[in-house]
Design a protein around this motif. Structure first.
Motif, PDB file in Angstrom:
ATOM      1  N   CYS A 145       0.601  -1.006   0.111  1.00 24.92           N
ATOM      2  CA  CYS A 145      -0.067  -0.048  -0.016  1.00 24.92           C
ATOM      3  C   CYS A 145       0.759   1.145  -0.092  1.00 24.92           C
ATOM      4  O   CYS A 145       0.323   2.226  -0.108  1.00 24.92           O
ATOM      5  N   THR A 164      -8.509  -1.661  -6.182  1.00 18.38           N
ATOM      6  CA  THR A 164      -9.608  -0.950  -6.834  1.00 18.38           C
ATOM      7  C   THR A 164      -9.490   0.717  -6.629  1.00 18.38           C
ATOM      8  O   THR A 164     -10.521   1.351  -6.858  1.00 18.38           O
ATOM      9  N   ALA A 165      -8.706   1.059  -5.880  1.00 16.45           N
ATOM     10  CA  ALA A 165      -8.383   2.499  -5.373  1.00 16.45           C
ATOM     11  C   ALA A 165      -8.270   3.407  -6.717  1.00 16.45           C
ATOM     12  O   ALA A 165      -7.740   2.951  -7.849  1.00 16.45           O
ATOM     13  N   PRO A 166      -8.691   4.408  -6.860  1.00 13.92           N
ATOM     14  CA  PRO A 166      -8.478   5.471  -8.129  1.00 13.92           C
ATOM     15  C   PRO A 166      -7.199   5.898  -8.162  1.00 13.92           C
ATOM     16  O   PRO A 166      -6.297   5.985  -7.050  1.00 13.92           O
ATOM     17  N   GLU A 167      -6.655   6.137  -9.319  1.00 17.18           N
ATOM     18  CA  GLU A 167      -5.320   6.488  -9.451  1.00 17.18           C
ATOM     19  C   GLU A 167      -5.261   8.097  -8.834  1.00 17.18           C
ATOM     20  O   GLU A 167      -6.242   8.706  -8.987  1.00 17.18           O
ATOM     21  N   VAL A 168      -4.342   8.217  -8.122  1.00 18.62           N
ATOM     22  CA  VAL A 168      -3.868   9.618  -7.791  1.00 18.62           C
ATOM     23  C   VAL A 168      -3.254  10.397  -8.888  1.00 18.62           C
ATOM     24  O   VAL A 168      -2.497   9.972  -9.564  1.00 18.62           O
ATOM     25  N   PRO A 169      -3.969  11.703  -8.869  1.00 22.28           N
ATOM     26  CA  PRO A 169      -3.682  12.509  -9.996  1.00 22.28           C
ATOM     27  C   PRO A 169      -2.207  12.994  -9.670  1.00 22.28           C
ATOM     28  O   PRO A 169      -1.616  13.016  -8.746  1.00 22.28           O
ATOM     29  N   ALA A 170      -1.556  13.133 -10.990  1.00 19.00           N
ATOM     30  CA  ALA A 170      -0.157  13.859 -10.872  1.00 19.00           C
ATOM     31  C   ALA A 170      -0.250  15.288 -10.314  1.00 19.00           C
ATOM     32  O   ALA A 170      -1.153  15.989 -10.483  1.00 19.00           O
TER      33      ALA A 170
END
Length: 87
Positions: free
Chosen positions: A41, A72-78
């Motif tokens: 994680c 299933t976590a959303p991708e963290v934005p850059a």
């Protein structure tokens, strides 16, 4: 803190209970603290932090994660580039 009191890098991740814990860094003063990171994680903590941040049995339940949560976590934005000041 003595060498024997230092964290066991084979311990479970406080957040997701994963066993692969990586030693990242040692304190500038030997034996004071270590920085550890979970291989699943990516939770990162310093061994001198309170139990609610360093021990699975004391970590807040509302912040614990399962392998399914992580998958299933959303991708963290850059992070966007810094703005430059107007000329």
């Amino acid at each position: 803190m003595s060498e024997t009191e230092m964290s066991d890098t084979n311990a479970l991740c406080p957040r997701c209970a994963h066993e692969a814990i990586e030693h990242i860094f040692d304190s500038p003063v030997p034996g004071v603290w270590e920085v550890l990171q979970c291989g699943r994680c990516l939770y990162l903590w310093r061994t001198s932090e309170p139990a609610r941040r360093t021990r699975r049995d004391a970590y807040p339940a509302e912040f614990m994660m399962t392998p399914e949560d992580i998958g299933t976590a959303p991708e963290v934005p850059a992070v966007p580039p810094l703005r430059t000041s107007a000329a």
